[in-house]
Design an enzyme around this catalytic site. Structure first.
Site, short mmCIF file in Angstrom:
data_model
loop_
_atom_site.label_atom_id
_atom_site.label_comp_id
_atom_site.label_asym_id
_atom_site.label_seq_id
_atom_site.Cartn_x
_atom_site.Cartn_y
_atom_site.Cartn_z
CG HIS A 23 98.01 2.66 55.66
ND1 HIS A 23 97.79 2.76 54.30
CD2 HIS A 23 97.14 3.54 56.24
CE1 HIS A 23 96.84 3.66 54.07
NE2 HIS A 23 96.42 4.13 55.23
CG ASP A 48 90.73 3.92 55.21
OD1 ASP A 48 90.50 3.98 56.43
OD2 ASP A 48 91.44 4.75 54.59
CG HIS A 54 93.96 7.19 53.40
ND1 HIS A 54 93.11 7.43 54.46
CD2 HIS A 54 94.42 8.39 52.99
CE1 HIS A 54 93.09 8.75 54.70
NE2 HIS A 54 93.87 9.35 53.82
CG ASP A 88 89.27 7.35 55.88
OD1 ASP A 88 88.65 6.45 55.27
OD2 ASP A 88 90.49 7.29 56.14
#
Ligand code: OKP
Ligand code: ZN
Length: 347
Positions: free
Chosen positions: A163, A199, A201, A288
């Site tokens: 991120h 991931d 996200h 995740d």
């Protein structure tokens, strides 16, 4: 497979993150990496080494000097505001949104903290810079091995990185380890590099860093940003810009997606990476996607990770793996080791 682990990750232990009006204990905890390390050791999945030292030059290939200087000095400035701050983490609460100026660095530290971040879920602590830097050194050490001819190397990094942008932190990330690795592969002689982000996200930082670049392909499979963090990037119509048009592939999937649909997206991403003719692959390995992850919405099961490892190995490219998210700490070691073992057995 060789794993690079740095104990300085233990110096980053955020206390609280803002969520829906309250401060909750951080999900991004130090035991995440410790449980993976223990499982890799138990299965004897390969040597575990400390990273080599690197100076800031390979970090500055991705991040601005102004941002790196901010991170290096942030803690000193935080405690200079008030000595009592030594017992608290720094969390931003002001941001220069549309119409504000971000070219001028405010003198006020809280204002600068917001200038270089995008959420209030990423506490900056006394050891955050040391930990993030150690993680980046793991990624760079993994690159060095792969450039020397190793088929694969794993950087067991935390805090995660995908991120973090050119000049901002957020989403538990400070330095973009995957982007630093991809750039180091380019600088080490790989003409074309692909980054695959699995991931849950979307890797908004990595996407933004390479968005106009024709030499680095970014592909990501993630929860649809219409409902999932980081919300403001990661849609299917983001295909790259300028010279990088066509070199960005987002495959958003709805909450609740299980392995049969997820692996079709993986096949699509790998096909695109093949078409790009990459010389090397960086894998942003978020764990995740697991069915019991406490902050995510996919439904992958523990044995699915063997299949992912096998699929990645069949793809044939040299690979640098950087660790990203994954918060179901009890199963995190098993799931991660399953993927790496699936890769090793098929490679
Ligand atoms: C980082 B990585 C949880 C809210 C979620 C931020 C998620 C960051 C994920 N209560 N906030 O991509 O795993
Ligand atoms: Zn994640």
């Amino acid at each position: 497979m060789i794993t690079f682990y740095n104990a300085s990750h233990l110096r980053h232990q955020g206390r609280l993150e803002m969520f829906r009006g309250e401060l909750l204990p951080c999900f991004e905890r130090a035991d995440r990496v410790e449980t993976v390390l223990a499982e890799l050791r138990a299965r004897r999945l390969g040597p575990i080494e400390a990273p080599e030292p690197f100076d800031d030059a390979p970090l500055a290939r991705v991040h601005t000097q102004r941002y790196l200087d901010f991170l290096r000095t942030a803690w000193q400035e935080w405690i200079a505001l008030d000595p009592a701050n030594a017992g608290k983490d720094a969390l931003p609460s002001f941001w220069p949104i549309r119409g504000f100026r971000s070219d001028r660095l405010p003198d006020n530290f809280a204002a600068r903290l917001g200038l270089f971040s995008f959420d209030a879920g990423t506490p900056l602590t006394a050891g955050s810079w040391a930990a993030a830097r150690g993680g980046a050194c793991c990624a760079l050490s993994a690159v060095r091995r792969v450039l020397a001819g190793e088929r694969a190397a794993f950087a067991l990094t935390r805090p995660p990185g995908h991120h973090a942008g050119v000049d901002f932190f957020g989403g538990y990330c400070f330095l973009n380890n995957a982007a630093i690795a991809a750039q180091a592969l380019r600088d080490g002689g790989a003409a074309r590099v692909a980054v695959l982000d699995i991931d849950y996200h979307h890797g908004n930082g990595t996407q933004a860093i390479f968005y106009e670049r024709p030499d680095v392909f970014f592909a990501s499979i993630h929860g649809d940003p219409r409902t999932e963090y980081p919300f403001y990037l990661g849609h299917a119509d983001e295909r790259g810009a300028g010279a990088g048009l066509g070199c960005n592939l987002n495959l958003p999937l709805p909450r609740g997606t299980a392995y049969p649909e997820w692996q079709q997206a993986l096949a699509q991403a790998l096909q695109a990476i093949n078409g790009f003719c990459a010389d090397a692959l960086v894998l942003s390995l978020g764990m995740d996607t697991f069915e019991h992850d406490p902050i995510s919405g996919f439904r992958l099961k523990r044995d699915d990770y063997y299949r992912i490892g096998e699929t990645l190995a069949a793809q044939g490219l040299p690979i640098v793996i950087t660790f990203e998210g994954g918060y179901a700490v009890d199963e995190l070691g098993i799931n991660t080791a399953n993927l790496l073992q699936g890769f090793e057995q098929a490679a």
